[in-house]
Design a protein around this motif. Structure first.
Motif, short mmCIF file in Angstrom:
data_model
loop_
_atom_site.label_atom_id
_atom_site.label_comp_id
_atom_site.label_asym_id
_atom_site.label_seq_id
_atom_site.Cartn_x
_atom_site.Cartn_y
_atom_site.Cartn_z
N GLY A 136 -10.72 -1.02 -10.52
CA GLY A 136 -11.65 -0.01 -11.37
C GLY A 136 -13.03 -0.05 -11.01
N LYS A 137 -13.32 -0.33 -9.97
CA LYS A 137 -14.83 -0.19 -9.44
C LYS A 137 -15.61 0.83 -9.53
CE LYS A 137 -13.31 -1.85 -5.49
NZ LYS A 137 -11.94 -2.15 -5.75
N SER A 138 -14.82 2.00 -8.99
CA SER A 138 -15.21 3.35 -8.79
C SER A 138 -15.42 3.89 -10.32
CB SER A 138 -14.32 4.36 -8.16
OG SER A 138 -14.34 3.77 -6.73
N SER A 139 -14.27 3.53 -11.38
CA SER A 139 -14.36 4.19 -12.71
C SER A 139 -15.40 3.45 -13.31
CB SER A 139 -12.92 3.48 -13.33
OG SER A 139 -11.84 3.99 -12.63
N GLY A 157 -6.93 1.89 -2.78
CA GLY A 157 -7.47 2.15 -1.54
C GLY A 157 -8.06 3.65 -1.43
N SER A 158 -8.53 4.13 -2.83
CA SER A 158 -9.02 5.53 -2.74
C SER A 158 -10.54 5.56 -2.25
CB SER A 158 -8.94 5.99 -4.44
OG SER A 158 -9.52 5.21 -5.28
N THR A 159 -11.52 4.64 -2.38
CA THR A 159 -12.57 4.64 -1.86
C THR A 159 -12.47 4.07 -0.42
OG1 THR A 159 -13.41 3.99 -4.07
CG2 THR A 159 -14.99 3.64 -2.31
N ASP A 238 -8.83 -3.13 -22.18
CA ASP A 238 -8.01 -2.59 -22.93
C ASP A 238 -6.28 -2.96 -23.09
OD1 ASP A 238 -6.57 -0.22 -21.20
OD2 ASP A 238 -8.54 -0.84 -20.61
N ALA A 273 -13.33 0.23 -18.33
CA ALA A 273 -14.10 1.41 -17.67
C ALA A 273 -13.50 2.73 -18.30
CB ALA A 273 -13.93 1.35 -16.08
N ARG A 295 -9.93 7.79 -20.76
CA ARG A 295 -9.73 6.98 -21.65
C ARG A 295 -10.99 6.63 -21.94
NH1 ARG A 295 -7.22 3.43 -18.89
NH2 ARG A 295 -5.06 3.81 -18.93
N1 GTP Z 1 -6.08 0.98 -18.44
C1 GTP Z 1 -7.22 0.84 -17.49
N2 GTP Z 1 -7.22 1.38 -16.27
C2 GTP Z 1 -8.18 1.81 -15.77
C3 GTP Z 1 -9.53 1.21 -16.22
N3 GTP Z 1 -10.44 1.57 -15.11
C4 GTP Z 1 -9.66 1.95 -14.20
N4 GTP Z 1 -8.57 2.20 -14.44
C5 GTP Z 1 -7.36 2.64 -13.83
O1 GTP Z 1 -7.46 2.14 -12.38
C6 GTP Z 1 -6.87 2.63 -11.15
C7 GTP Z 1 -7.93 2.40 -10.19
O2 GTP Z 1 -9.35 2.63 -10.57
P1 GTP Z 1 -10.50 2.91 -9.62
O3 GTP Z 1 -11.73 3.27 -10.31
O4 GTP Z 1 -10.03 3.92 -8.42
O5 GTP Z 1 -10.36 1.63 -8.88
P2 GTP Z 1 -11.08 1.06 -7.40
O6 GTP Z 1 -11.47 -0.44 -7.69
O7 GTP Z 1 -12.24 2.00 -7.34
O8 GTP Z 1 -10.24 1.44 -6.50
P3 GTP Z 1 -10.12 1.47 -4.58
O9 GTP Z 1 -11.57 2.11 -4.68
O10 GTP Z 1 -9.10 1.92 -4.35
O11 GTP Z 1 -10.45 -0.02 -4.52
C8 GTP Z 1 -7.06 4.33 -11.71
O12 GTP Z 1 -5.81 4.76 -12.19
C9 GTP Z 1 -7.97 4.11 -13.00
O13 GTP Z 1 -7.32 5.23 -14.04
C10 GTP Z 1 -9.57 0.46 -17.55
O14 GTP Z 1 -10.48 0.10 -18.08
N5 GTP Z 1 -8.23 0.38 -17.95
#
Ligand code: GTP
Ligand code: MG
Length: 499
Positions: A136-139, A157-159, A238, A273, A295
Motif C-alpha cells: 500500500g505504498k502508492s495508496s 508490482g503495479s509501481t 482496517d 491508506a 475506502r
Molecule cells: N484493506 C486495505 N487495503 C489497502 C489499503 N491500502 C492499500 N490497499 C490495497 O492494497 C493493494 C495494493 O495497493 P498499492 O498502493 O498498489 O500497493 P503498493 O505497495 O504501491 O504496491 P506495488 O507498487 O505493487 O509495490 C490495492 O488493492 C489497495 O486497494 C488499506 O489501508 N486497507
C-alpha cells in the motif's frame, strides 16, 4: 632410476674430486683468514676495527637482501577491501578521479554525486516509501497527496519506477514523497532500484501489512545498519480489530528490538491508506452492479510521526543521507572497477595467448616450459597482478609458473585431443599438421592459466602461488573446453595472416 656401473663409477669419482676441492678450499680460506688476522693485529688498531666493520656491513647487507628476496611478503598495498568503507566526500572524489584516469567507466558513480549535489542545493527533504509489493505504498502517497497520479492495483508490482510527489506538512516544510517499486516481486531488478532510492532519501517510511516476514526483517536490518532514519508503517490496519492491532504493534516493537534497531515507539504506527474497495449495489429492480469506491483513509498517526521527525535536527538527517550516498557511490565505483578489471584481464589474457600461439607456431619443437616459465608467462602474470592491485615478489611469480608447469604434463594429452577436435569445426582445413594442433593446445593452456590466475586474484586480491596453481590444475579441462573454438580461430588467423 637404474644407473649402470660406469655411471656409478663416474659419480663416485666426481664425489671424490669434490671432497678434495672442498678440503683444499677450506684449508686455503682458513690459512688466508689467519694470515689476515695476524697482519691486522700487528698493524694499527684502527685498521682492525675498520676491517671488522666492513665485514659486518657485508654480512648485514647480505642478510637484508636475502630477507627481502625470500622471507618478506609484500603487503597488499593497493588491494581493495571486500566491502567499501564509509568515505568522506574528498576521499570518494579522489578515488573517482583516479579511477577515471585509469580508464574505468565512473559515470554511474558520478551520477550519484551529481544527484546528491542537486538535492543538497534544493534543500528539500526526501521521504521514501519502501516495502514489499502490494503493502500500500502508492495508496499511502495518494492519501497524503490526493492529486498524485499513482497506479494502485490489487496485483503486486503495479509501481515500476521511481517517482516523487510534492507534499507540505503542517509546519509548511516542503517534502518530496518518493514512490518506489515494491520489493519481493517477480522482477528482482526492482529490489535494487528501490533500495538505492531508499539510500538516497533522508527518511525511509517502511510499509508492512502485519507481522514482518523474514525478508522484511532483513531489509529493515540493512537500512538501519546504514543509519537510515525510519518510521515503521503498518498499513491496512482496517483489517484488524482493536485488540488485534494492539497485539500486532507490540509484536512489531519486539521484532525491532530483536533486529537491534534504534526505532522509538512513536515511530511505529498503524494506519489505513484506504485503497479501493469493491462494492456490490442492488437497485430497485434487483440488478446488481459492482463498483469501486475509495475506502476511507486513516493516516493521522503517520503525519504526526513525520512531523515529529522533521521537528528534530534536519541537518543531522542531511549528514546521514550524505554518508549513505557516499557509500552507495563507493559501491558503484567498486562495481565499475570490477567490470573494468574483467574486461582488461580478458585483453591481457588474449594478448598473452596470441603470443603463445605465435611462439608455438614459430618454434620447430616448442615446449610449454619455454612459454609458461618464459617471458610471456611472466609478463602475463605480472600484468594481471598489477591490474588487481597485487604486488607479488618475483619469487612468487616464479613459483606460480613453476608449479603450473609441473601440472601441465598431465593435462597436455587431453588439451591436444581437445585442440584437434576443435579444429575439426573449421571446414576445409583438411588434415592439420601436428605442429598446428600443438600451437592451439599451448594457446588453450595459456588461456586457462590466465583465467585461473584471475579467479585467485579476484578472490584473494594477491598472488598465492600454490592456490593459483591448484586452481589451474583443477579448472584446466573446463577452461580448455570452453575456449577451444576461440583459440582455434585465433591460431588460424595467425597462421593464415602470417602465410
Ligand atoms: N484493506 C486495505 N487495503 C489497502 C489499503 N491500502 C492499500 N490497499 C490495497 O492494497 C493493494 C495494493 O495497493 P498499492 O498502493 O498498489 O500497493 P503498493 O505497495 O504501491 O504496491 P506495488 O507498487 O505493487 O509495490 C490495492 O488493492 C489497495 O486497494 C488499506 O489501508 N486497507
Ligand atoms: Mg505502488
Amino acid at each position: 632410476m637404474k644407473l649402470d656401473r660406469a655411471i656409478r663409477i663416474v659419480f663416485a669419482l666426481l664425489i671424490l674430486v669434490a671432497v678434495i676441492v672442498a678440503t683444499g678450499a677450506l684449508l686455503f680460506v682458513t690459512e688466508s683468514a689467519l694470515n689476515v688476522w695476524d697482519r691486522l693485529r700487528a698493524g694499527p688498531a684502527v685498521l682492525l676495527y675498520l676491517y671488522v666493520a666492513i665485514l659486518f656491513g657485508i654480512v648485514a647487507g647480505a642478510v637484508f637482501l636475502i630477507w627481502r628476496l625470500v622471507i618478506r611478503r609484500t603487503p597488499r598495498s593497493s588491494a581493495k577491501p571486500e566491502t567499501p568503507q564509509p568515505l568522506s566526500r574528498q576521499e570518494i572524489e579522489t578515488r573517482l578521479r583516479e579511477a577515471d584516469e585509469a580508464g574505468v567507466d565512473v559515470s554511474a558513480a558520478q551520477a550519484e554525486l551529481r544527484e546528491l549535489a542537486s538535492r543538497r542545493e534544493s534543500g528539500v527533504i526526501h521521504l521514501c516509501f519502501f516495502g514489499n509489493i502490494s503493502t500500500g505504498k502508492s495508496s499511502l502517497i495518494k492519501a497524503l497527496v490526493p492529486e498524485a497520479e499513482v497506479r494502485i492495483d490489487i496485483v503486486g508490482g503495479s509501481t515500476d519506477d521511481v517517482r516523487h510527489f510534492r507534499w507540505r506538512n503542517d509546519a509548511g516544510v516542503e517534502i518530496l514523497l518518493t514512490d518506489v517499486p515494491g520489493t519481493g516481486g517477480p522482477d528482482s531488478g526492482y529490489d535494487a532500484l528501490a533500495l538505492e532510492e531508499a539510500r538516497r532519501s533522508q527518511v525511509v517510511l517502511f510499509v508492512c501489512e502485519g507481522d514482518l516476514t523474514r525478508a522484511e526483517a532483513s531489509a529493515i536490518a540493512e537500512l538501519l545498519a546504514l543509519e537510515k532514519p525510519m518510521v515503521l508503517v503498518m498499513n491496512k490496519a482496517d483489517r484488524f480489530n482493536h485488540d488485534e492491532q494492539a497485539r500486532l504493534m507490540q509484536r512489531l516493537l519486539e521484532r525491532l528490538e530483536q533486529i537491534g534497531g534504534d526505532v522509538s515507539r512513536d515511530r511505529v504506527v498503524a494506519v489505513s491508506a484506504g485503497g479501493e474497495v469493491d462494492v456490490l449495489t442492488r437497485d430497485a429492480e434487483g440488478r446488481e452492479t459492482l463498483t469501486q469506491r475509495q475506502r476511507e483513509a486513516d493516516i493521522g498517526v503517520l503525519v504526526v510521526a513525520i512531523n515529529r521527525l522533521l521537528e528534530a535536527d534536519t541537518a543531522a538527517l542531511d549528514v546521514r543521507r550524505d554518508r549513505a550516498v557516499f557509500q552507495l557511490t563507493a559501491e558503484k565505483l567498486a562495481q565499475a572497477e570490477a567490470a573494468y578489471r574483467t574486461q582488461r584481464s580478458e585483453q591481457i589474457i588474449r594478448n598473452a595467448t596470441r603470443k603463445a600461439v605465435i611462439g608455438a607456431l614459430a618454434a620447430i619443437s616448442p615446449g610449454t616450459d619455454i612459454l609458461i616459465q618464459g617471458y610471456i608467462g611472466t609478463a602475463m602474470t605480472r600484468e594481471l597482478c598489477k591490474l588487481y592491485g597485487a604486488a607479488p615478489r618475483d619469487l612468487d611469480i616464479e613459483e606460480f609458473l613453476n608449479l603450473s608447469q609441473s601440472r601441465v604434463g598431465r593435462a597436455l594429452p587431453l588439451t591436444l585431443a581437445v585442440a584437434g577436435n576443435g579444429l575439426k569445426a573449421f571446414p576445409g582445413l583438411g588434415t592439420v599438421a601436428g605442429g598446428f594442433v600443438h600451437a592451439v593446445a599451448y594457446g588453450l593452456i595459456f588461456d586457462a592459466l590466465g583465467r585461473s590466475l584471475v579467479m585467485t586474484l579476484t578472490k584473494y586480491g594477491e598472488l598465492k602461488p600454490d592456490i593459483a596453481a591448484k586452481e589451474f590444475e583443477e579448472g584446466i579441462s573446463e577452461h580448455v573446453e570452453a575456449g577451444v573454438k576461440r583459440i582455434a580461430r585465433m591460431a588460424l588467423e595467425e597462421k593464415t595472416g602470417g602465410s
